[in-house]
Design a protein around this motif. Structure first.
Motif, PDB file in Angstrom:
ATOM      1  N   TYR A 193       0.727  -1.376   0.047  1.00 12.69           N
ATOM      2  CA  TYR A 193       0.030  -0.086   0.034  1.00 12.69           C
ATOM      3  C   TYR A 193       0.946   1.368  -0.292  1.00 12.69           C
ATOM      4  O   TYR A 193       0.860   2.037  -0.961  1.00 12.69           O
ATOM      5  CB  TYR A 193      -0.998  -0.222   1.056  1.00 12.69           C
ATOM      6  CG  TYR A 193      -2.274   0.646   1.081  1.00 12.69           C
ATOM      7  CD1 TYR A 193      -3.587   0.103   0.663  1.00 12.69           C
ATOM      8  CD2 TYR A 193      -2.373   2.221   1.353  1.00 12.69           C
ATOM      9  CE1 TYR A 193      -4.560   0.649   0.457  1.00 12.69           C
ATOM     10  CE2 TYR A 193      -3.519   2.726   1.411  1.00 12.69           C
ATOM     11  CZ  TYR A 193      -4.661   2.265   0.852  1.00 12.69           C
ATOM     12  OH  TYR A 193      -5.778   2.882   0.593  1.00 12.69           O
ATOM     13  N   SER A 232      -1.138  -5.291   1.619  1.00  8.57           N
ATOM     14  CA  SER A 232      -1.404  -3.724   1.951  1.00  8.57           C
ATOM     15  C   SER A 232      -0.648  -3.394   2.927  1.00  8.57           C
ATOM     16  O   SER A 232       0.100  -2.292   3.048  1.00  8.57           O
ATOM     17  CB  SER A 232      -2.938  -3.595   2.375  1.00  8.57           C
ATOM     18  OG  SER A 232      -3.779  -4.035   1.064  1.00  8.57           O
ATOM     19  N   ASP A 271      -4.453  -7.955   0.347  1.00  7.18           N
ATOM     20  CA  ASP A 271      -4.952  -7.059   1.319  1.00  7.18           C
ATOM     21  C   ASP A 271      -4.588  -7.622   2.758  1.00  7.18           C
ATOM     22  O   ASP A 271      -3.878  -7.154   3.500  1.00  7.18           O
ATOM     23  CB  ASP A 271      -6.374  -6.755   1.446  1.00  7.18           C
ATOM     24  CG  ASP A 271      -6.794  -5.666   2.283  1.00  7.18           C
ATOM     25  OD1 ASP A 271      -6.183  -4.607   2.539  1.00  7.18           O
ATOM     26  OD2 ASP A 271      -7.841  -5.526   2.877  1.00  7.18           O
TER      27      ASP A 271
END
Length: 356
Positions: A193, A232, A271
């Motif tokens: 991320y 992420s 994620d």
């Protein structure tokens, strides 16, 4: 001459150990000694020569298989896969033209999917970019250079040059993509991320960008690693012995601090979920499974590469076909129906990277 005198001149003989037997015993011990020495030399060869060669061969195969992950990639809600002929197939969300339905023809050797942008490495070392170009993460004209590996984060992009340095472009709010790049002798990169990882030729991992959850320690991570993956807010690193080291956020079990033991050859991070391909071709999954993206029982198959998106997962089989699981929504980023899979698998996907 008296019998007494004769007896005095007789040499004493040990009647319990005949001379012939003494010679045989000596030879036997000599043979045993030579045998022990031969065994010692053989064991020494096994330890100093054969075992290191075998370990090196196993590690080389693991490195080669780990890099095959570059043939498939999963973004936020879109997917990319490299065909055996060097063209690219995209599916899923195309709101920003990150996954055009038409086959992308070209001499591509690796793909990388970010949030809403995509990258592909050409055989000549240049990088093609498409999709959302906010913050300059995917310049339509592409990026020229002598690159050997690429990675796409949420809002930034990375590429390893042939000289081992890393070029960065896109969002740099957390230092995840310094415009001047990162110097080093690197062979692979991964982008999360707001953080970035690079695998050094010496097996260590360099990290930069956001580290609020310990996903990218500035001092890096020492070890004998052969592959890296960035989710992420968590990171994975595959060791040469097949085990996986995990860093960062673990709120859904995606990055257990103790790592994950196993005979793995490739890793991927989404994620809040993580995937790893075993040497036998099956896929282990851990972390969030709200959408079926990481079934605890894993996924059986003869897989050679794996990719993790936000809520979906992909894998390429040894026969060049692709499998999908997890969130499929309205974007069809992970189709499981036979007709769509048949369409995707109409042409064989690449199973091994042609570069690095």
């Amino acid at each position: 001459m008296s019998s007494q005198h004769r007896m005095k001149n007789v040499m004493p003989v040990d009647i319990h150990v005949p001379p012939a037997f003494m010679s045989a015993s000596h030879n036997h011990h000599l043979l045993l000694s030579l045998k022990d020495k031969a065994i010692a030399v053989w064991l020494d060869w096994l330890v100093t020569v054969h075992r290191p060669r075998r370990i090196a061969a196993v590690q080389e195969r693991r490195i080669r298989r780990a890099r095959a992950n570059a043939v498939i990639s999963a973004g936020y809600r879109h997917s990319l896969a490299l065909r055996a002929d060097g063209s690219i197939v995209c599916w899923g969300d195309n709101s920003f033209d990150q996954a055009p339905p038409a086959v992308m023809e070209g001499d591509f050797v690796a793909v990388a999917a970010g949030n809403d942008h995509s990258l592909a490495l050409r055989g000549d070392g240049s990088v093609a970019c498409w999709g959302d170009n906010h913050n300059g993460r995917a310049p339509p004209a592409g990026v020229e250079g002598d690159f050997v590996a690429v990675a796409a984060g949420y809002f930034h992009s990375l590429a390893v040059r042939a000289d081992g340095s890393v070029a960065c472009w896109g969002d740099n709010r957390f230092g995840q993509a310094p415009p001047a790049g990162v110097e080093g002798d690197f062979i692979a990169v991964a982008a999360g991320y707001y953080h970035s990882l690079a695998l050094g030729a010496d097996g260590s991992v360099a990290c930069w960008g956001e580290n609020d959850d310990g996903q990218a320690p500035p001092a890096g991570v020492e070890g004998d690693f052969v592959a890296v993956a960035a989710g992420s807010f968590h990171s994975l690193a595959l060791r040469a012995d097949g085990s996986v080291a995990c860093l960062g956020r673990n709120d859904d079990g995606q990055a257990p601090p103790a790592g994950v033991e196993g005979d793995f050859v490739a890793v991927a991070a989404g994620d809040k979920h993580s995937l790893a391909v075993r040497a036998d071709g099956s896929v282990a999954c851990w972390g969030e499974n709200d959408y079926g993206q990481a079934p605890p029982a894993g996924v059986e198959g003869d897989f050679v590469a794996v990719a993790a998106g936000y809520y979906h997962s992909l894998a390429v089989r040894a026969d060049g076909s692709v499998a999908c699981w997890g969130a499929n929504g309205i974007d069809f980023q992970a189709p499981t129906d036979a007709s769509r899979l048949g369409e995707l698998n109409g042409t064989r996907f690449m199973t091994e990277v042609r570069i690095l």
